[in-house]
Design a protein around this motif. Sequence first.
Motif, PDB file in Angstrom:
ATOM      1  N   UNK A   1       0.862  -1.245   0.119  1.00 49.03           N
ATOM      2  CA  UNK A   1      -0.158   0.067   0.119  1.00 49.03           C
ATOM      3  C   UNK A   1       0.888   1.385   0.134  1.00 49.03           C
ATOM      4  N   UNK A   2       0.535   2.182  -0.928  1.00 45.24           N
ATOM      5  CA  UNK A   2       1.287   3.538  -0.932  1.00 45.24           C
ATOM      6  C   UNK A   2       2.540   3.273  -1.811  1.00 45.24           C
ATOM      7  N   UNK A   3       2.857   2.402  -2.156  1.00 51.56           N
ATOM      8  CA  UNK A   3       4.002   2.194  -3.363  1.00 51.56           C
ATOM      9  C   UNK A   3       3.784   2.267  -4.750  1.00 51.56           C
ATOM     10  N   UNK A   4       4.861   2.330  -5.494  1.00 50.32           N
ATOM     11  CA  UNK A   4       4.965   2.374  -6.941  1.00 50.32           C
ATOM     12  C   UNK A   4       5.539   1.144  -7.335  1.00 50.32           C
ATOM     13  N   UNK A   5       4.878   0.101  -7.971  1.00 50.46           N
ATOM     14  CA  UNK A   5       5.713  -1.212  -8.046  1.00 50.46           C
ATOM     15  C   UNK A   5       5.399  -1.407  -9.708  1.00 50.46           C
TER      16      UNK A   5
ATOM     17  N   UNK B   1       0.277   2.255  -6.724  1.00 53.35           N
ATOM     18  CA  UNK B   1       0.156   2.300  -8.273  1.00 53.35           C
ATOM     19  C   UNK B   1       1.065   1.043  -8.754  1.00 53.35           C
ATOM     20  N   UNK B   2       0.504   0.403  -9.587  1.00 49.19           N
ATOM     21  CA  UNK B   2       1.027  -0.790 -10.266  1.00 49.19           C
ATOM     22  C   UNK B   2       1.082  -0.261 -11.643  1.00 49.19           C
TER      23      UNK B   2
ATOM     24  N   UNK C   1       1.076  11.346  -6.710  1.00 45.75           N
ATOM     25  CA  UNK C   1      -0.252  10.586  -6.436  1.00 45.75           C
ATOM     26  C   UNK C   1      -0.146   9.429  -5.698  1.00 45.75           C
ATOM     27  N   UNK C   2       0.845   8.818  -5.688  1.00 46.05           N
ATOM     28  CA  UNK C   2       1.457   7.739  -4.810  1.00 46.05           C
ATOM     29  C   UNK C   2       1.311   8.046  -3.315  1.00 46.05           C
TER      30      UNK C   2
ATOM     31  N   UNK D   1      -3.542   1.168 -12.033  1.00 45.26           N
ATOM     32  CA  UNK D   1      -2.989  -0.013 -12.896  1.00 45.26           C
ATOM     33  C   UNK D   1      -2.706   0.835 -14.262  1.00 45.26           C
ATOM     34  N   UNK D   2      -1.471   1.326 -14.368  1.00 45.32           N
ATOM     35  CA  UNK D   2      -1.067   2.176 -15.585  1.00 45.32           C
ATOM     36  C   UNK D   2      -0.199   1.324 -16.447  1.00 45.32           C
TER      37      UNK D   2
END
Length: 250
Positions: A31-35, A201-202, A195-196, A172-173
């Motif tokens: 949660x709260x990460x950019x993966x 964000x995945x 935004x993250x 999901x981008x």
Amino acid sequence: MGEDCELEVRNLSCQFGSFKAVDDVSLRVRRGSIHALIGPNGAGKTTCFNLITRYLTPTSGNIIFRGEDITSKSPSQIADRGLVRSFQICSVFQSMTVLENVCLALQRKTGDQYAFWRSKKSLKNLHETAVSYIEPVGLLPWLHKPASDLSYGRKRALEFSVTMALEPKMMLLDEPFAGMGHEDIGGVAALIQAEAKDRTILIVEHNLSVVQSLCDRVTVLVRGKVAAEGDYKSVSQNDQVVRAYLGVDP
């Protein structure tokens, strides 16, 4: 699943005839990460997105979002829960203006999604909010232009604005930087980073320099399987990853 885990994919597979597009994939997105989900062409990245958001039906496996098993839910039910995706091929309404596209996304939250069919006046109260999503991606000069008039890179920026306007818990981008000029990439990357702070964000992305600077964690797919996972430095030095990307032994 753990309170810090936003999305968990367990042993996810998708088979078309004898071909396994996704083969026993498991991943956890904090949660709260950019993966980032990366890999060479044909690795199964977009198929994974389609499975997670139920545009495709998994052959096996489970998808857990915020502690709920959503494997059997419809795409609209998943979006209603706050898991929203963009597409590899730009999916904005071409005949609508930039402003109208974002207003339409805002209407989904009001429960009055079809007001735009009655009168454009019904959108006016949403304009100020819509502009707050449009300005950060640099599209104010095209506010009243139809999306069909935008360059491909600007259409991707508009799609990102539309996705944000839905106020998802997780985005999901799928290749959000595809077709963007170098001058636009930095601004959109900074916006994704901002935004993250409020959501997870995945991202599927081929621009590895963006992945290196933007993402907290990276999962690498090769031929439908997870080949490596970790921070960018560790996965970039993984032998299987080097072979998959460069076609040579490290």
